[in-house]
Design a protein around this motif. Structure first.
Motif, mmCIF file in Angstrom:
data_model
loop_
_atom_site.group_PDB
_atom_site.id
_atom_site.type_symbol
_atom_site.label_atom_id
_atom_site.label_comp_id
_atom_site.label_asym_id
_atom_site.label_seq_id
_atom_site.Cartn_x
_atom_site.Cartn_y
_atom_site.Cartn_z
ATOM 1 N N LEU A 292 -4.239 11.436 -11.590
ATOM 2 C CA LEU A 292 -3.546 10.674 -10.126
ATOM 3 C C LEU A 292 -2.934 9.221 -10.657
ATOM 4 O O LEU A 292 -2.509 8.713 -9.670
ATOM 5 C CB LEU A 292 -5.799 10.722 -10.029
ATOM 6 N N ILE A 293 -3.318 8.730 -11.897
ATOM 7 C CA ILE A 293 -2.571 7.713 -11.712
ATOM 8 C C ILE A 293 -1.310 8.157 -11.980
ATOM 9 O O ILE A 293 -0.669 7.214 -11.571
ATOM 10 C CB ILE A 293 -3.236 6.596 -12.780
ATOM 11 N N LYS A 294 -0.897 8.871 -12.769
ATOM 12 C CA LYS A 294 0.160 8.698 -13.037
ATOM 13 C C LYS A 294 1.351 9.595 -11.638
ATOM 14 O O LYS A 294 2.935 9.144 -11.869
ATOM 15 C CB LYS A 294 0.626 10.297 -14.220
ATOM 16 N N ALA A 295 0.587 9.901 -10.831
ATOM 17 C CA ALA A 295 0.806 10.551 -9.471
ATOM 18 C C ALA A 295 1.282 9.294 -8.430
ATOM 19 O O ALA A 295 1.968 9.175 -7.889
ATOM 20 C CB ALA A 295 -0.010 11.205 -9.369
ATOM 21 N N ALA A 296 0.660 8.175 -8.450
ATOM 22 C CA ALA A 296 0.058 6.912 -8.154
ATOM 23 C C ALA A 296 1.619 6.277 -8.374
ATOM 24 O O ALA A 296 2.719 5.140 -7.729
ATOM 25 C CB ALA A 296 -0.824 6.105 -8.266
ATOM 26 N N ILE A 297 1.882 6.037 -10.016
ATOM 27 C CA ILE A 297 3.124 5.541 -10.652
ATOM 28 C C ILE A 297 4.199 6.157 -9.647
ATOM 29 O O ILE A 297 5.044 5.341 -9.807
ATOM 30 C CB ILE A 297 2.987 5.372 -11.885
ATOM 31 N N SER A 298 4.354 7.445 -9.898
ATOM 32 C CA SER A 298 5.286 8.836 -9.693
ATOM 33 C C SER A 298 6.471 7.745 -8.335
ATOM 34 O O SER A 298 7.411 8.599 -7.657
ATOM 35 C CB SER A 298 5.606 9.693 -10.746
ATOM 36 N N SER A 299 5.375 7.766 -7.663
ATOM 37 C CA SER A 299 4.920 7.503 -5.436
ATOM 38 C C SER A 299 5.757 6.595 -5.893
ATOM 39 O O SER A 299 6.263 6.159 -4.505
ATOM 40 C CB SER A 299 4.041 7.848 -5.652
ATOM 41 N N LEU A 300 6.251 6.004 -6.088
ATOM 42 C CA LEU A 300 7.042 4.259 -6.359
ATOM 43 C C LEU A 300 8.185 4.753 -6.349
ATOM 44 O O LEU A 300 8.716 5.809 -6.818
ATOM 45 C CB LEU A 300 6.941 3.517 -7.889
#
Length: 157
Positions: free
Chosen positions: A148-156
């Protein structure tokens, strides 16, 4: 010699342009983006995020109250650092999470979740000039939050 051009990353333009929905557990069938009319209380993280031009998005199964809320805001004028003391008072601890590369991560402690009967894991992450706040009702351990965290970061963007 190659020239590297560094660009400031920004929050996603809207909740439909993120990678979060794909990161939810596969057993959350029919999970979707849940449009929300935010009315943040004074002094809260959500108010700080919204006032500073950030974006807050909830994804999951609304009827079952299972899912995640992710917020993004550029870290202008020390916004992230201005929230640290209130997080510490609420039981957040600075941690590293294996598999997540970030400048700083503050995670709600298990003790604080149990003491306040909070049934939602939460973290505040400083990465690439942005404060990302991640909360999920289905996560109980930091290791379970990596996708979930990686998905949030990759959404930048």
């Amino acid at each position: 010699f190659p020239v590297t051009i560094w660009r400031q990353l920004r929050p996603p333009a809207n909740c439909n342009e993120t990678n979060v929905l794909e990161a939810l557990p596969k057993d959350l069938t029919n999970a979707m983006y849940i449009p929300t009319e935010w009315q943040p209380a004074p002094g809260t993280d959500l108010e700080a995020i919204v006032k500073n031009g950030g974006l807050a998005c909830t994804y999951g199964i609304q009827q079952a109250e299972i899912g995640a809320t992710v917020s993004w805001v550029q870290n202008k004028n020390g916004l992230f650092d201005s929230r640290i003391e209130s997080w510490k008072k609420s039981g957040f601890e600075e941690r590293s999470i294996p598999g997540v590369i970030a400048d700083k991560i503050y995670v709600i402690s298990e003790t604080a979740m149990n003491a306040r009967e909070i049934h939602s894991w939460s973290a505040n992450i400083l990465v690439n000039g942005n404060w990302i706040q991640v909360s999920a009702s289905y996560i109980y351990k930091n290791e379970d939050a990596v996708g979930l965290i990686k998905a949030a970061i990759s959404s930048l963007r």
